[in-house]
Design an enzyme around this catalytic site. Structure first.
Site, PDB file in Angstrom:
ATOM      1  N   ASP A  26       0.859  -1.177   0.000  1.00 52.22           N
ATOM      2  CA  ASP A  26       0.000   0.000   0.000  1.00 52.22           C
ATOM      3  C   ASP A  26       0.898   1.231   0.000  1.00 52.22           C
ATOM      4  O   ASP A  26       1.027   1.948   0.990  1.00 52.22           O
ATOM      5  CB  ASP A  26      -0.897  -0.021   1.234  1.00 52.22           C
ATOM      6  CG  ASP A  26      -2.035   0.981   1.149  1.00 52.22           C
ATOM      7  OD1 ASP A  26      -2.193   1.611   0.084  1.00 52.22           O
ATOM      8  OD2 ASP A  26      -2.758   1.137   2.142  1.00 52.22           O
ATOM      9  N   GLU A  98      -6.812   3.760 -10.051  1.00 50.18           N
ATOM     10  CA  GLU A  98      -8.145   4.182  -9.631  1.00 50.18           C
ATOM     11  C   GLU A  98      -8.832   5.113 -10.629  1.00 50.18           C
ATOM     12  O   GLU A  98      -8.220   6.043 -11.153  1.00 50.18           O
ATOM     13  CB  GLU A  98      -8.029   4.878  -8.285  1.00 50.18           C
ATOM     14  CG  GLU A  98      -9.354   5.154  -7.621  1.00 50.18           C
ATOM     15  CD  GLU A  98      -9.193   5.228  -6.117  1.00 50.18           C
ATOM     16  OE1 GLU A  98      -9.796   6.127  -5.531  1.00 50.18           O
ATOM     17  OE2 GLU A  98      -8.472   4.386  -5.552  1.00 50.18           O
ATOM     18  N   LYS A 134      -9.533   0.252 -10.493  1.00 46.13           N
ATOM     19  CA  LYS A 134     -10.052   0.377  -9.133  1.00 46.13           C
ATOM     20  C   LYS A 134     -11.252   1.323  -9.130  1.00 46.13           C
ATOM     21  O   LYS A 134     -11.152   2.462  -9.588  1.00 46.13           O
ATOM     22  CB  LYS A 134      -8.944   0.909  -8.235  1.00 46.13           C
ATOM     23  CG  LYS A 134      -9.112   0.662  -6.764  1.00 46.13           C
ATOM     24  CD  LYS A 134      -7.818   1.047  -6.058  1.00 46.13           C
ATOM     25  CE  LYS A 134      -7.892   0.816  -4.579  1.00 46.13           C
ATOM     26  NZ  LYS A 134      -6.640   1.275  -3.919  1.00 46.13           N
ATOM     27  N   THR A 158     -13.143  -1.124  -4.581  1.00 47.52           N
ATOM     28  CA  THR A 158     -12.614  -0.592  -3.339  1.00 47.52           C
ATOM     29  C   THR A 158     -13.717  -0.014  -2.461  1.00 47.52           C
ATOM     30  O   THR A 158     -14.874   0.063  -2.863  1.00 47.52           O
ATOM     31  CB  THR A 158     -11.546   0.479  -3.654  1.00 47.52           C
ATOM     32  OG1 THR A 158     -10.854   0.828  -2.457  1.00 47.52           O
ATOM     33  CG2 THR A 158     -12.157   1.717  -4.295  1.00 47.52           C
ATOM     34  N   PHE A 180     -12.301  -2.699   3.823  1.00 46.44           N
ATOM     35  CA  PHE A 180     -11.428  -1.802   4.576  1.00 46.44           C
ATOM     36  C   PHE A 180     -11.533  -2.081   6.077  1.00 46.44           C
ATOM     37  O   PHE A 180     -12.405  -1.544   6.762  1.00 46.44           O
ATOM     38  CB  PHE A 180     -11.804  -0.344   4.275  1.00 46.44           C
ATOM     39  CG  PHE A 180     -11.173   0.187   3.017  1.00 46.44           C
ATOM     40  CD1 PHE A 180     -11.125  -0.570   1.861  1.00 46.44           C
ATOM     41  CD2 PHE A 180     -10.632   1.458   2.988  1.00 46.44           C
ATOM     42  CE1 PHE A 180     -10.552  -0.074   0.698  1.00 46.44           C
ATOM     43  CE2 PHE A 180     -10.057   1.963   1.827  1.00 46.44           C
ATOM     44  CZ  PHE A 180     -10.016   1.195   0.682  1.00 46.44           C
TER      45      PHE A 180
END
Length: 316
Positions: A26, A98, A134, A158, A180
């Site tokens: 990440d 993304e 994403k 996500t 998450f």
């Protein structure tokens, strides 16, 4: 499952984790990624915003500023694909990129943007099978992913905070979802006035275990990538998940620990029947879940804010 070391021969907690779970970095920092040898990596406005201020990556910013991207992409989006191009040289498998979070409620615009990102990667010499697009897990985003997956464009959904979101993604046939962990825990800490949860009581850990068990029980091929960890205990409690995306600080912490004796995920049986949610049922499930509704909206706002900040940085 990933890794060449058996858990009983691992030299530290990170190596033991790699034997059970695919580790994703990440981070947008190439040197950090090289140091910890993850399988996958990601780019998003937040990570690129951090990395773009580093003098080591100024050449990528300059390249993006000099470019005239096609397909309706901005120079910021070209910067993200440039970072993605570099990351494909560092990791052996996927790089996630993304879609602009401001498109999270527009299915058609999300599809167009995803196609443009894949085309831009092609111009940079990156094959589409190295990229995950994403997308925020709104109803509109999930519908876009269904179309994209049918075209052969793999998606990473996500901002997953609920089983309803995960189930809709599973039915859409997406490649990967990112629940998450830490943000779920944060919400419950504030709501319940709790400072810390033991791993077995942690709502974020429980949510990912529930989603993982549902996927395995009902035979969905979609991979589950736990994200947004707050501490190493959460990571170790979810060892055995398909993937985990972990910050450099926590990767370093795990690498410095002896092999951890933790069961991780042991129960992959779900007592939840297979759900078939239409738009109304999805909206109602989200409405009934205050945490998921609030954290999804907050996450989209954060990504959009970072996108705007990156645009301003590039303009200045």
């Amino acid at each position: 499952m990933s890794g060449s070391l058996a858990p009983d021969t691992a030299t530290n907690a990170l190596e033991a984790l790699r034997a059970r779970t695919t580790v994703v970095a990440d981070s947008g920092d190439f040197e950090t990624i090289r140091a910890y040898r993850p399988t996958d990596a990601t780019t998003n406005p937040s990570l690129v915003l951090q990395a773009a201020g580093d003098t080591r990556y100024r050449h990528l910013v300059d390249e993006a500023l000099a470019a005239t991207p096609s397909g309706g992409l901005s120079r910021v989006e070209r910067l993200m694909t440039l970072f993605g191009r570099e990351l494909t040289q560092v990791v052996p498998r996927y790089v996630s990129t993304e879609v602009d979070a401001r498109l999270s409620f527009d299915t058609d615009a999300t599809i167009r943007k995803a196609r443009a990102l894949i085309a831009d990667y092609g111009e940079l010499g990156v094959a589409p099978d190295r990229i995950l697009i994403k997308i925020a897990s709104t109803w509109a985003g999930i519908r876009a992913a269904s179309v994209l997956e049918a075209e052969g464009i793999a998606c990473n959904m996500t901002l997953i905070f609920s089983l309803a979101q995960a189930q809709a993604c599973f039915e859409a046939g997406v490649t990967l979802i990112s629940p998450f962990v830490g943000r779920i825990t944060d919400w419950y800490k504030k709501a319940e006035g709790v400072d810390h949860y033991a791993p077995e009581d942690d709502p974020g850990v429980a949510s990912v275990r529930r989603i993982n068990a549902y996927a395995k029980t009902h035979g969905y091929p979609t991979q589950v990538m736990a994200a947004s960890f707050r501490n190493r205990e959460q990571i170790l409690a979810l060892a055995g998940a398909d993937l985990m995306t972990i910050s450099p600080a926590l990767l370093e912490e795990l690498a410095g620990l002896p092999q951890a004796d933790t069961p991780g995920i042991t129960d992959t049986d779900s007592d939840v029947p297979r759900l078939m949610l239409d738009r109304g049922a999805f909206d109602w499930a989200m409405n009934a879940d205050a945490m998921a509704t609030e954290k999804l909206a907050e996450g989209i706002r954060r990504f959009a804010d970072d996108q705007r900040a990156l645009e301003q940085q590039m303009a200045g």
